[in-house]
Design a protein around this motif. Structure first.
Motif, mmCIF file in Angstrom:
data_model
loop_
_atom_site.group_PDB
_atom_site.id
_atom_site.type_symbol
_atom_site.label_atom_id
_atom_site.label_comp_id
_atom_site.label_asym_id
_atom_site.label_seq_id
_atom_site.Cartn_x
_atom_site.Cartn_y
_atom_site.Cartn_z
ATOM 1 N N SER A 59 49.738 53.619 35.333
ATOM 2 C CA SER A 59 51.198 53.800 35.386
ATOM 3 C C SER A 59 51.882 53.616 34.046
ATOM 4 C CB SER A 59 51.811 52.831 36.404
ATOM 5 O OG SER A 59 51.619 51.483 35.991
ATOM 6 N N ALA A 60 51.324 52.782 33.187
ATOM 7 C CA ALA A 60 51.939 52.534 31.877
ATOM 8 C C ALA A 60 50.902 51.947 30.930
ATOM 9 C CB ALA A 60 53.135 51.590 32.006
ATOM 10 N N GLU A 61 51.073 52.216 29.658
ATOM 11 C CA GLU A 61 50.143 51.687 28.657
ATOM 12 C C GLU A 61 50.227 50.160 28.614
ATOM 13 O OE1 GLU A 61 49.145 52.166 23.870
ATOM 14 O OE2 GLU A 61 50.690 53.414 24.818
ATOM 15 N N GLY A 62 49.072 49.523 28.666
ATOM 16 C CA GLY A 62 49.025 48.071 28.600
ATOM 17 C C GLY A 62 48.798 47.387 29.931
ATOM 18 N N VAL A 63 49.025 48.114 31.026
ATOM 19 C CA VAL A 63 48.844 47.518 32.357
ATOM 20 C C VAL A 63 47.386 47.143 32.593
ATOM 21 C CG1 VAL A 63 48.901 47.965 34.838
ATOM 22 C CG2 VAL A 63 50.848 48.616 33.427
ATOM 23 N N GLY A 64 46.480 48.065 32.309
ATOM 24 C CA GLY A 64 45.060 47.812 32.516
ATOM 25 C C GLY A 64 44.559 46.644 31.689
ATOM 26 N N GLU A 65 45.062 46.532 30.477
ATOM 27 C CA GLU A 65 44.632 45.445 29.598
ATOM 28 C C GLU A 65 45.063 44.083 30.149
ATOM 29 O OE1 GLU A 65 44.726 44.309 24.833
ATOM 30 O OE2 GLU A 65 45.481 46.247 25.555
ATOM 31 N N ILE A 66 46.277 43.998 30.647
ATOM 32 C CA ILE A 66 46.754 42.742 31.236
ATOM 33 C C ILE A 66 45.895 42.358 32.439
ATOM 34 C CG2 ILE A 66 48.655 41.645 32.478
ATOM 35 C CD1 ILE A 66 50.571 43.278 30.754
ATOM 36 N N ILE A 67 45.613 43.339 33.292
ATOM 37 C CA ILE A 67 44.832 43.071 34.506
ATOM 38 C C ILE A 67 43.446 42.546 34.153
ATOM 39 C CG2 ILE A 67 43.676 44.166 36.470
ATOM 40 C CD1 ILE A 67 46.129 45.997 36.727
ATOM 41 N N VAL A 68 42.777 43.196 33.209
ATOM 42 C CA VAL A 68 41.399 42.813 32.868
ATOM 43 C C VAL A 68 41.351 41.536 32.037
ATOM 44 C CG1 VAL A 68 39.313 43.511 31.630
ATOM 45 C CG2 VAL A 68 40.555 45.181 33.028
ATOM 46 N N GLU A 122 35.652 51.470 36.598
ATOM 47 C CA GLU A 122 35.583 52.352 35.431
ATOM 48 C C GLU A 122 36.942 52.436 34.727
ATOM 49 O OE1 GLU A 122 34.045 56.032 36.879
ATOM 50 O OE2 GLU A 122 32.011 55.242 37.165
ATOM 51 N N LEU A 123 38.004 52.514 35.512
ATOM 52 C CA LEU A 123 39.343 52.534 34.921
ATOM 53 C C LEU A 123 39.641 51.206 34.220
ATOM 54 C CD1 LEU A 123 41.584 54.311 37.605
ATOM 55 C CD2 LEU A 123 40.947 55.171 35.348
ATOM 56 N N MET A 124 39.204 50.110 34.826
ATOM 57 C CA MET A 124 39.401 48.810 34.198
ATOM 58 C C MET A 124 38.672 48.733 32.859
ATOM 59 S SD MET A 124 39.158 46.050 37.325
ATOM 60 C CE MET A 124 40.526 45.819 38.461
ATOM 61 N N GLU A 125 37.469 49.293 32.818
ATOM 62 C CA GLU A 125 36.721 49.288 31.557
ATOM 63 C C GLU A 125 37.416 50.151 30.506
ATOM 64 O OE1 GLU A 125 32.401 50.530 29.624
ATOM 65 O OE2 GLU A 125 32.695 50.671 31.791
ATOM 66 N N LEU A 126 37.883 51.332 30.937
ATOM 67 C CA LEU A 126 38.513 52.261 30.001
ATOM 68 C C LEU A 126 39.836 51.746 29.438
ATOM 69 C CD1 LEU A 126 37.895 55.723 31.705
ATOM 70 C CD2 LEU A 126 37.073 55.023 29.458
ATOM 71 N N TYR A 127 40.625 51.108 30.308
ATOM 72 C CA TYR A 127 41.976 50.705 29.920
ATOM 73 C C TYR A 127 42.140 49.192 29.799
ATOM 74 C CZ TYR A 127 43.155 55.537 31.035
ATOM 75 O OH TYR A 127 43.209 56.912 31.055
ATOM 76 N N GLY A 128 41.029 48.466 29.872
ATOM 77 C CA GLY A 128 41.110 47.003 29.895
ATOM 78 C C GLY A 128 41.109 46.317 28.554
ATOM 79 N N GLY A 129 41.041 47.082 27.484
ATOM 80 C CA GLY A 129 41.088 46.476 26.154
ATOM 81 C C GLY A 129 39.735 45.979 25.677
ATOM 82 N N GLN A 130 39.783 45.156 24.637
ATOM 83 C CA GLN A 130 38.565 44.685 23.981
ATOM 84 C C GLN A 130 37.682 43.874 24.925
ATOM 85 O OE1 GLN A 130 39.369 42.333 20.521
ATOM 86 N NE2 GLN A 130 37.294 42.503 19.705
ATOM 87 N N ASP A 131 36.390 44.148 24.854
ATOM 88 C CA ASP A 131 35.385 43.432 25.659
ATOM 89 C C ASP A 131 35.608 43.571 27.165
ATOM 90 O OD1 ASP A 131 34.087 42.499 23.362
ATOM 91 O OD2 ASP A 131 35.361 40.717 23.246
ATOM 92 N N SER A 132 36.276 44.641 27.578
ATOM 93 C CA SER A 132 36.527 44.827 29.011
ATOM 94 C C SER A 132 35.211 44.940 29.786
ATOM 95 C CB SER A 132 37.395 46.065 29.249
ATOM 96 O OG SER A 132 36.773 47.227 28.723
ATOM 97 N N TYR A 133 34.233 45.624 29.200
ATOM 98 C CA TYR A 133 32.945 45.773 29.892
ATOM 99 C C TYR A 133 32.275 44.415 30.110
ATOM 100 C CZ TYR A 133 28.010 46.695 30.689
ATOM 101 O OH TYR A 133 26.734 46.690 31.205
ATOM 102 N N LYS A 134 32.308 43.564 29.089
ATOM 103 C CA LYS A 134 31.682 42.248 29.202
ATOM 104 C C LYS A 134 32.334 41.409 30.305
ATOM 105 C CE LYS A 134 30.051 41.858 24.423
ATOM 106 N NZ LYS A 134 30.155 41.090 23.162
ATOM 107 N N LYS A 135 33.663 41.503 30.396
ATOM 108 C CA LYS A 135 34.385 40.738 31.409
ATOM 109 C C LYS A 135 34.035 41.223 32.814
ATOM 110 C CE LYS A 135 38.348 39.393 28.560
ATOM 111 N NZ LYS A 135 38.101 37.938 28.672
ATOM 112 N N ILE A 136 33.916 42.548 32.965
ATOM 113 C CA ILE A 136 33.555 43.109 34.269
ATOM 114 C C ILE A 136 32.109 42.774 34.615
ATOM 115 C CG2 ILE A 136 33.243 45.253 35.569
ATOM 116 C CD1 ILE A 136 35.554 46.426 33.865
#
Length: 210
Positions: free
Chosen positions: A133-142, A186-200
């Motif tokens: 919905s907006a830039e930065g949302v995925g990063e906050i969530i992850v 996958e969306l969380m990884e793409l839009y989750g910011g730095q190290d999103s994959y590691k967190k997931i």
């Protein structure tokens, strides 16, 4: 039918009725007339949410958490109004959604914890839309809430609502829980910011990077 069977039947009926009468904030505010919506009984597209206020005049900070809370509703018109209303709010909210994300985590988690597959599929679809919905949302969530949300994902990842001949139908209706979980991760990884994959990966060891 003997007395015991009747008692069990009544018990199950009451259980199902109570399940459909979840007392959400959404229902409370709607019944009090505090939400700028009503049900529109259209002959062409069926029941749909009708907004009584312009989007640029709405208090998104109040409305978004309330509508996300309404995802748990199973009873019409609440279930229709909550989901349709959320889709509209996420389409129209823009950048103001970013600051509201922390208020959405608890209602999202509550919906996921219902163990009701219909509610869970709605939640996953709307969570995907929220991330986009907006830039930065995925990063906050992850970055801030991955542990809180992903704990239930690990269980859902192996669940699949589709059985036998219903597989194609469910997939077309976006009700395949396993697929929706994978898409959301996958969306969380793409839009989750730095190290999103590691967190997931930390929360869901079976997840593989896209």
């Amino acid at each position: 039918m003997n007395k015991k069977q009747k008692q069990n039947l009544n018990k199950n009926l009451n259980k199902n009725l109570n399940k459909n009468r979840i007392k959400t904030e959404f229902r409370l505010y709607y019944d009090r007339g505090d939400l700028p919506i009503r049900i529109d009984h259209s002959k062409t597209i069926g029941n749909r949410v009708k907004w009584l206020q312009k989007f640029d005049e709405m208090d998104f900070d109040f409305l978004l958490p309330v509508f996300f809370d309404g995802i748990r509703e199973k009873q019409i018109p609440y279930s229709i109004l909550a989901v349709d209303g959320l889709n509209d709010l996420l389409d129209e909210g823009g950048n103001q959604i970013v600051s509201i994300v922390p208020k959405l985590i608890n209602p999202i988690k509550a919906a996921m914890n219902t163990q009701d597959l219909d509610i869970i599929t709605k939640t996953l679809n709307l969570l995907q839309k929220l991330i986009l919905s907006a830039e930065g949302v995925g990063e906050i969530i992850v970055q801030q809430y991955s542990k809180k949300l992903l704990s239930v994902f690990n269980i859902l990842k192996i669940k699949n609502k589709n059985l036998g001949d219903s597989i194609e139908y469910s997939q077309n209706k976006r009700k395949n829980v396993a697929d929706l979980v994978q898409e959301t991760l996958e969306l969380m990884e793409l839009y989750g910011g730095q190290d999103s994959y590691k967190k997931i990966k930390y929360m869901i060891p079976t997840y593989n990077s896209i």
